[in-house]
Design an enzyme around this catalytic site. Structure first.
Site, short mmCIF file in Angstrom:
data_model
loop_
_atom_site.label_atom_id
_atom_site.label_comp_id
_atom_site.label_asym_id
_atom_site.label_seq_id
_atom_site.Cartn_x
_atom_site.Cartn_y
_atom_site.Cartn_z
NE ARG A 169 -39.74 -26.62 1.24
CZ ARG A 169 -40.65 -26.06 2.05
NH1 ARG A 169 -41.62 -25.33 1.55
NH2 ARG A 169 -40.56 -26.26 3.34
CE LYS A 187 -24.59 -35.27 -12.91
NZ LYS A 187 -23.39 -36.14 -12.97
CD GLU A 211 -15.62 -31.66 -18.73
OE1 GLU A 211 -16.21 -32.64 -19.21
OE2 GLU A 211 -15.38 -31.55 -17.51
CE LYS A 226 -24.08 -32.07 -19.22
NZ LYS A 226 -23.14 -31.60 -18.21
CD GLU A 264 -24.34 -39.57 -13.15
OE1 GLU A 264 -24.32 -38.35 -13.40
OE2 GLU A 264 -23.41 -40.16 -12.61
NE ARG A 299 -26.29 -35.64 -16.26
CZ ARG A 299 -26.90 -34.51 -16.01
NH1 ARG A 299 -28.22 -34.49 -15.96
NH2 ARG A 299 -26.23 -33.40 -15.80
CG ASN A 324 -19.63 -38.79 -14.09
OD1 ASN A 324 -19.50 -37.58 -13.94
ND2 ASN A 324 -20.68 -39.46 -13.67
CG HIS A 345 -15.64 -36.02 -14.71
ND1 HIS A 345 -15.37 -36.11 -16.07
CD2 HIS A 345 -16.08 -34.75 -14.50
CE1 HIS A 345 -15.67 -34.95 -16.64
NE2 HIS A 345 -16.10 -34.11 -15.72
CG HIS A 404 -14.43 -35.33 -9.36
ND1 HIS A 404 -15.73 -35.77 -9.37
CD2 HIS A 404 -14.41 -34.21 -10.11
CE1 HIS A 404 -16.47 -34.95 -10.11
NE2 HIS A 404 -15.69 -33.99 -10.57
CG HIS A 418 -13.52 -29.81 -13.39
ND1 HIS A 418 -13.62 -30.95 -12.63
CD2 HIS A 418 -14.38 -29.98 -14.44
CE1 HIS A 418 -14.52 -31.76 -13.17
NE2 HIS A 418 -14.99 -31.20 -14.26
#
Lengths: 378, 378
Positions: free
Chosen positions: B121, B143, B185, B226, B236, B240, B244, B247, B251, B266
């Site tokens: 955990r 993330k 990026e 960032k 997010e 935030r 993206n 993206h 994606h 990517h």
């Protein structure tokens, strides 16, 4: 209806405890969250009994639902079932703000809760607990997870639900063995820090088992105890570890039995583990022998096992149990942490327990007179 | 050495940006956390170059280490590799307070970060980012995640590292295609909200690529950008999402290519996606055509693709791309959310974008003159 609030700031939520809650599930959800779509995750046994009423309750509140049904039993707390549940959630196009409903006992709650935690990096979760163990323990507090061959609950997340329903009517259909096993967790709250509650249980055990008002009262007090601990220490940096009373020995026994329900189920492991924790406390000179005997007497009266020797097929070795104990999440720098006790309601966190003394104690337990085999039937 | 602080209360951490940081990794860790044991998770390519120096750096600081090596490439962000990494962490008896070191680019960082998040955990995580993309983007902000056939990064956790090292010397061994992809990026931070930075990049692009001081400066400014966004909106809930930019389209293209690196990686998807987001903004009457052209010009000058048609093997259909777009984590109640722009440095979150207008736009893009095939070699 009784409601216990778990205070965790923006992650706070209510645990509702009462009979006949399921028919109003959708309404309770709608009052607390943006509820448009939900996935009901359940197992075949619980699904047969409660999938239709839950579906109906959601439909009454205009919540669309899909269902994901897994096999009953601890074996479903696996990577492969987790992957299946997550992919079904994604395939059903459930969004981040949609809801995962864990409908069932501890296995479904841990599995579906973990799936909700990691799908789209966190969906909303509602626990509808249908076993005594889930109602008084696993559905509250945000521990979710799965097992691996390395051990139990070693993989998971802290992820709080948005709402928990403990519909006590569902306990009427619970197999007696499951009820007894859940009762071990009820007794645990007395043993940790509430001697009055333990005495109350000694007096009211029969009424709790027969389903009278005392049953609801026992559940409510258990949930309130758990809520207090979780509010103080959500991620188990300290006192929350007390809730693991009986669990280090218990988990090791479950692992040594390969989670085979014909030999042991979680609550039975906890019962044996609690009895062992008290006997180990006596062995360490921390606790009077009469305390350990009183604990054993109460658990035995509830039909619960108190010795490893009563597990069918027994034949454990000290080294295999020590091996499983070393995988406990509380281990730090190789030192063992146990929850030990100075008396009823006087449990404490013992860090730096010498592995050697645990080993000697376990060897002694294994050498003891075989206890009568546990009745796992009904 | 430059250090950027990510302010997140008790989850705050530093991102160190400089040349030759790896030899001091152990020392930087020891200064910030209880560091006794660590697992280094890396891929075969990065491992060949940096496993030995990292092992040495840990040993210098008296930190024991084990290694877990995965195959390079996006395919390792899978349930099966996750399970393998988690089980190797458990089998090595790493404890909750021990450290997972993600040594590599975005794939290793996302995979190892997610493994650290769910093992016991939550263990401690250190990111040692060896690609430009990881240094300016994926290693910072918490993330983590894996892909499933349903889409990219749909399974994962928000889990902050305890320390991030961006050793800029590692970029000297990075394949040029990977460097270009990471640069997408970098340019993104200018396009989101920093027109000055974008102009600076237009002037200093050559120096950033050739590895002069401007490279370190570009990385530092990107990390700082960032860190600001993450500190404001860790999970997010709002702004935030600006990160993206490019993206959603990107994606969808990666998914439509089955994450086949011979077709798209990517950062290339992000480059095409950012160009598309600006052209879509023009299409929606939000942005001047000159802005979109300026974006395309800069990305093309950096050797990056700006049109779907330049993806080798192309042949996408509007419906398959719309299908992937519908799986975006930002979708809410079926409504699409895109990051659109009113000008350089003026990106904004557009909720409730009509699927029909996206469809028309994509169909138009697909019908356009085929662009020259992207050079994926080197």
């Amino acid at each position: 209806m009784s409601s216990v609030h778990v205070e965790l700031g923006e992650r706070s939520y209510d645990v509702l405890v009462a009979a006949n809650l399921i028919p109003n599930l959708g309404r309770h959800m709608a009052a607390r969250m943006d509820a448009r779509r939900a996935a009901i995750v359940t197992d075949e046994n619980v699904g047969r009994l409660y999938l239709e009423p839950v579906r109906q309750a959601l439909s009454d509140a205009e919540i669309d639902s899909v269902e994901i049904v897994v096999a009953p039993g601890e074996a479903s707390k696996s990577f492969s079932t987790l992957e299946r549940v997550v992919r079904e959630l994604l395939a059903a196009r459930l969004e981040r703000s949609d809801i995962v409903i864990a409908l069932g006992g501890g296995v479904v709650g841990d599995l579906a809760g973990f799936a909700a935690a990691i799908t789209r990096r966190g969906m909303s979760l509602v626990q509808v607990a249908t076993s005594l163990l889930a109602q008084v323990d696993s559905s509250v507090g945000g521990k979710t997870g799965i097992n691996t061959p390395e051990g139990k609950n070693l993989v998971g997340a802290f992820f709080q639900p948005r709402l928990v329903l403990a519909d006590t009517s569902t306990l009427d259909t619970l197999p007696p063995r499951e009820f007894r096993a859940g009762y071990a967790e009820v007794a645990k709250y007395g043993l940790i820090d509430d001697a009055d509650f333990f005495s109350w249980l000694e007096e009211n055990r029969a009424a709790v088992f027969s389903g009278e008002d005392a049953r609801g009262e026992a559940i409510r007090r258990s949930v309130a105890a758990k809520a207090r601990v979780v509010a103080t220490d959500e991620r188990e940096a300290g006192t929350r570890a007390l809730l693991n009373l009986g669990h280090t020995f218990g988990h090791a026994l479950e692992a040594a039995c390969n989670y085979d329900a014909s030999r042991i189920i979680h609550g039975e492991g906890v019962a044996i583990g609690m009895a062992m924790a008290h006997r180990f406390s006596v062995h360490q000179g921390l606790c009077a022998p009469e305390t350990a005997e009183r604990v054993e007497r109460h658990l035995a009266a509830a039909g619960l096992p108190t010795h490893m020797n009563s597990i069918p097929g027994r034949g454990f070795s000290t080294s295999e149990l020590m091996d499983h104990i070393a995988q406990d999440k509380k281990v730090k720098a190789g030192r063992l942490t146990f929850i030990l006790s100075r008396g009823i309601g006087e449990a404490f966190i013992a860090e730096d327990v010498a592995p050697h003394s645990v080993e000697t104690f376990i060897a002694g337990e294994l050498a003891a007179e075989p206890a009568p085999a546990l009745q796992t039937g009904e």
